[in-house]
Design an enzyme around this catalytic site. Sequence first.
Site, PDB file in Angstrom:
ATOM      1  N   HIS A  61       0.805  -1.182  -0.001  1.00 17.09           N
ATOM      2  CA  HIS A  61       0.171  -0.022   0.096  1.00 17.09           C
ATOM      3  C   HIS A  61       0.911   1.374  -0.219  1.00 17.09           C
ATOM      4  CE1 HIS A  61      -3.415  -2.639   1.098  1.00 17.09           C
ATOM      5  NE2 HIS A  61      -4.000  -1.665   0.736  1.00 17.09           N
ATOM      6  N   GLY A  62       2.030   1.242   0.636  1.00 15.07           N
ATOM      7  CA  GLY A  62       2.693   2.371   0.623  1.00 15.07           C
ATOM      8  C   GLY A  62       4.230   2.185   1.141  1.00 15.07           C
TER       9      GLY A  62
END
Length: 472
Positions: free
Chosen positions: A325-326
């Site tokens: 996700h990041g």
Amino acid sequence: MLFNSFEFLVFLPIVFVVYWLLNNDLRKQNILLLVSSYIFYAWWDWRFLSLIIISSIVDFTAGTKIFKSETEKQRKAWLLVSLTANLGLLSIFKYYNFFAESFADLMNVFGWQPNDLTLNIILPVGISFYTFQTLSYTIDIYRKQFQPTKDVISFFTYIAFFPQLVAGPIERASNLLPQIEKKRVFRKEWFSEGIVQVLIGLFRKIVIADTIGIYVDMVYGNIELYNSSTIILATFLYAFQIYYDFSGYSDIAIGTAKLLGFKFHQNFNLPYFSKSLTEFWRKWHMSLSYWLRDYLYISLGGNRKGIKITYRNLMLTMLLGGLWHGSSWNFIIWGGIHGVVLSVEKYLKSTRYYEKIGSLSVFGYLITFLIVLLSWIFFRTQNVHSAIFAIEKALQLDFSKPFIGDINVLANSVLLLSLGVLFDLYLFNKKIHLEDLGAKFGVTKVATTAAIVVALINLFYSTSNNFIYFQF
């Protein structure tokens, strides 16, 4: 190009009309879809089209070579080519600076201060999504679960298909490629279902999520100014902002695909109506959840090598899912929270107390939502320090000033959220999937729904806000 932009409002009808005018020529239809998809992506930054094309060339070649290889060594070598090329590009553009900064921080602990190792890199929109999509193709061929296509245009279209290019759903080749390679027929029921789902998606994004986002951004933008009640309220609202933002995107993507004669898999199924975190992940971002299960968790050994290895595999899957996700420790911690709770649930399920706990379904809904709510703090804040600071302030339980900020924005947020939740409750109680809702709509209902949604969008629309998951 954004779904919630004027450009897309012009782009989609043009593609739709020309596409169905070419109904008697499948190849021309697919070429139109490919060119349209490249235009759609290039509208953001044409330079990064090269990355999609490179991935497409590599995996088209690797898939064919894996299938034709006579030895296991050759098959593994070509799979490694696919994994290295795709994960290499993803690592450079998304994770290089994160690992460089983490390495520098570690060296600082030992008294060495290395020179700045970071690079000025722009994260290409959608790279996480189309990387997973194209990898599923070569992995499935390696596992002998799918045969490679011989049609270059069809494969390139599969990778770049614009409805799901930048934020999913992550469609498997086994579902989407056969649909690209066979003649599509215009279906009135799919048209109604697609229009209704696109309209609901726009409503969820523009009217609900963007309005809620104004209040959430106000609080989380200056979190040190607000007390615990305000932070708890903003976190509660963020949980629904990200849900309506991302589910709204998925609705538009699935609906748009139906307008063009394609059927995507469901990506959200009312996830906040879940009695456990295990159930939550069967309903939230389902295409990613099943991808992580099938290509990461099972590849690590799944639950086939004993309970300790099972817990290890589950934790690694969720930690890497968080990192997907990041490029931040926030997302790793977010994944870790989910991994720990999923492991606890798996343990409880193996005991005789599970049925007793499961019977308390009301508490299951509440506890699951509270865990998800806590983890969203790490998702929303910029760094671990800010997340811990927000949690500490929230735990002070200072309710002396219940609402701080713009009361009008808050009132709008609560009103629109109530409409969204009531609609979801209707779907939940009636056991209706949103993907099928439009089948119950005639021309009059579709027109009425469109008029209401357009009126609400005009009332609340301010700017073309990016979808939250574009940053991933």
